[in-house]
Scaffold this active site. Structure first.
Site, PDB file in Angstrom:
ATOM      1  N   PRO A 144       0.822  -1.211   0.000  1.00 58.51           N
ATOM      2  CA  PRO A 144       0.000   0.000   0.000  1.00 58.51           C
ATOM      3  C   PRO A 144       0.856   1.262   0.000  1.00 58.51           C
ATOM      4  O   PRO A 144       1.888   1.328   0.674  1.00 58.51           O
ATOM      5  CB  PRO A 144      -0.785  -0.112   1.308  1.00 58.51           C
ATOM      6  CG  PRO A 144       0.086  -0.948   2.198  1.00 58.51           C
ATOM      7  CD  PRO A 144       0.802  -1.913   1.293  1.00 58.51           C
ATOM      8  N   CYS A 167       1.302  30.529 -13.979  1.00 52.77           N
ATOM      9  CA  CYS A 167       0.840  31.093 -15.242  1.00 52.77           C
ATOM     10  C   CYS A 167       0.412  29.944 -16.140  1.00 52.77           C
ATOM     11  O   CYS A 167       1.140  29.527 -17.046  1.00 52.77           O
ATOM     12  CB  CYS A 167       1.954  31.898 -15.872  1.00 52.77           C
ATOM     13  SG  CYS A 167       2.311  33.310 -14.862  1.00 52.77           S
TER      14      CYS A 167
HETATM   15  C1  LIG Z   1       2.332   2.911  -6.942  1.00 54.05           C
HETATM   16  C2  LIG Z   1       2.580   1.510  -6.611  1.00 54.05           C
HETATM   17  C3  LIG Z   1       2.077   0.967  -5.416  1.00 54.05           C
HETATM   18  C4  LIG Z   1       1.212   1.746  -4.483  1.00 54.05           C
HETATM   19  O1  LIG Z   1      -0.020   2.059  -5.033  1.00 54.05           O
HETATM   20  P1  LIG Z   1      -1.097   2.830  -4.124  1.00 54.05           P
HETATM   21  O2  LIG Z   1      -2.240   3.007  -5.055  1.00 54.05           O
HETATM   22  O3  LIG Z   1      -0.488   4.096  -3.704  1.00 54.05           O
HETATM   23  O4  LIG Z   1      -1.425   1.928  -2.976  1.00 54.05           O
HETATM   24  C5  LIG Z   1       2.423  -0.331  -5.113  1.00 54.05           C
HETATM   25  N1  LIG Z   1       3.194  -1.074  -5.934  1.00 54.05           N
HETATM   26  C6  LIG Z   1       3.677  -0.585  -7.088  1.00 54.05           C
HETATM   27  C7  LIG Z   1       4.538  -1.442  -7.931  1.00 54.05           C
HETATM   28  C8  LIG Z   1       3.386   0.712  -7.473  1.00 54.05           C
HETATM   29  O5  LIG Z   1       3.862   1.179  -8.617  1.00 54.05           O
END
Ligand SMILES: *Cc1c(COP(=O)(O)O)cnc(C)c1O
Length: 433
Positions: free
Chosen positions: A292, A362
């Site tokens: 997460p 801008c």
């Molecule tokens: C961005 C990303 C996450 C986290 O995603 P969230 O939507 O912020 O929970 C986890 N794993 C990978 C590989 C990502 O690119």
């Protein structure tokens, strides 16, 4: 509408965060400023960690996708709360190590790691690489073998899930810059190559289906597809996949119209699907990870601005201009992301003024949001935008040579600077004069 319990309105009618008056915080630290409630970040780390250990087993832990909000003390918080982290660049790795984050709990992502990234990460002793493609696999295997090590890796796999159409649409995500698709046969090919490569030890698979997802179903579909692919690998290659990282992507409440997700319940649901799918496919249950980002930090953060002008255009709309904008929050300009805002010094008043909140760049597209219902605004009011903990500071730029705001952490009723406000000297420090 203040959305969350750590946000309240005090007897002066001022918005508070973690018990502190936001108008005083604005006076003390200036605006714009990102304010992050550290207790809320830590509480969500614990919710995830407890649920992950309960349902995925003691040796699993959540990985914080640190691109969501990245600075040294944030890595320290993640380390103290027993999380692993996901880094996607040399800069994130560098920050994590500078903060003393343990290298073995780092998962190194990215669809185009340079030779330097690979070599730096190997030198740091990064625990796990999440390998995106065959070229990277080759480069990593060579670099690791030449150091006499066998690097732990996961392979990034595209399960073919479109999270926004709910159902497994088997074409959905095949067209992606990330990973190797199961449906095209490229996933099985890279698995074979990884098993044969000297410098790496293939321990698991990774997938990440998207972001700001409210439904648990696409995660369950992805889990089923990944487990069935693990079974195919066992059958075709006689190789056991021991870890399965199901990525991040659980949604967050940005407005009163969004649902609030019970993350512990979502983790339980995912674990049941994985267990069931493993049983059906006759494979041992892998060690499961999730990553997460947004859902660990978004709700904890707000951004404070000072209102500069209120322009009422009869028959059209009202503009409230603030002293920040797309350089500190590019998400509306990028994806029309919705936010909730309020006038922090009159937070108890009814939100009867419909406004477009504009930044100071801008650029006509420099907006924080349109059609936002806030209290009547005037110059020198403090405007608070809520749920800005994720993908705001980490996406900030110096467009129009505007210095980035500071990041202020609030904990136990005290506020401290975690990232200083940039100065004009910072802005020109790499210019050759
Ligand atoms: C961005 C990303 C996450 C986290 O995603 P969230 O939507 O912020 O929970 C986890 N794993 C990978 C590989 C990502 O690119």
């Amino acid at each position: 509408m203040i959305l969350y319990e750590h946000l309240q309105v005090n007897e002066l009618g001022h918005l508070t965060i973690g018990g502190l008056d936001t108008v005083e915080l604005a006076n003390q630290f200036g605006t714009p400023a990102y304010i992050i409630d550290e207790d809320v970040v830590r509480a969500s780390c614990r919710t995830y960690r407890n649920a992950v250990q309960k349902h995925f087993g003691e040796q699993s832990y959540p990985l914080y996708a640190s691109k969501a909000l990245c600075f040294a003390q944030m890595y320290r918080i993640a380390a103290e709360e027993g999380l692993g982290i996901d880094c996607v660049s040399g800069g994130e790795l560098y920050t994590a190590r500078a903060a003393g984050f343990p290298a073995e709990r780092i998962f190194f992502h990215g669809n185009n790691k340079t030779d330097k990234d690979i070599s730096d990460a190997l030198d740091m002793g990064v625990g796990t690489f999440v390998v995106d493609n065959v070229e990277e696999l080759g480069a990593l295997s060579c670099a690791a073998a030449s150091r006499g090590i066998k690097q732990r890796i996961l392979l990034r796999i595209t399960p073919g899930i479109d999270p926004h159409t709910h159902k497994a649409v088997v074409t959905g995500n095949i067209d992606s810059k990330f990973g190797s698709a199961i449906a095209t046969g490229q996933a099985m090919e890279i698995v074979k190559k990884a098993i044969e490569s000297d410098g790496v030890e293939l321990v698991g698979l990774h997938c990440h289906i998207g972001s700001q997802i409210f439904d648990i179903e696409p995660f369950e579909d992805a889990a089923k597809i990944m487990v069935s692919f693990i079974a195919d690998i066992k059958r075709e290659l006689g190789y056991e996949i021991k870890e399965l990282n199901l990525g991040g992507g659980l949604g967050v409440k940005y407005t009163q119209y969004d649902r609030e997700i019970d993350y512990a319940e979502a983790i339980e649901g995912i674990s049941q699907i994985v267990l069931h799918a493993c049983e059906q496919n006759g494979v041992a249950t892998p060690r499961i990870f999730i990553e997460p980002g947004r859902s660990l930090v978004a709700a904890a953060g707000i951004t404070l601005y000072t209102v500069g002008s209120v322009k009422e255009i009869e028959g059209f709309r009202n503009y409230v201009s603030v002293d920040g904008g797309m350089p500190d929050n590019p998400r509306y300009a990028l994806y029309q992301s919705q936010y909730t805002a309020l006038i922090a010094n009159r937070a108890a008043d009814p939100a009867t003024f419909r406004a477009t909140i504009a930044g100071r760049c801008c650029e006509s597209g420099d907006l924080i949001g349109e059609g936002m219902d806030i209290q009547r605004a005037q110059r020198c009011d403090i405007l608070a935008v809520l749920t800005t903990g994720a993908y705001n500071y980490s996406m900030a730029s110096n467009y129009n040579r505007i210095p980035r705001p500071p990041v202020i952490l609030v904990k136990d009723g005290k506020a401290r600077v975690a990232v200083r406000r940039e100065t004009y000297e910072d802005i020109i420090k790499n210019d050759v004069l």
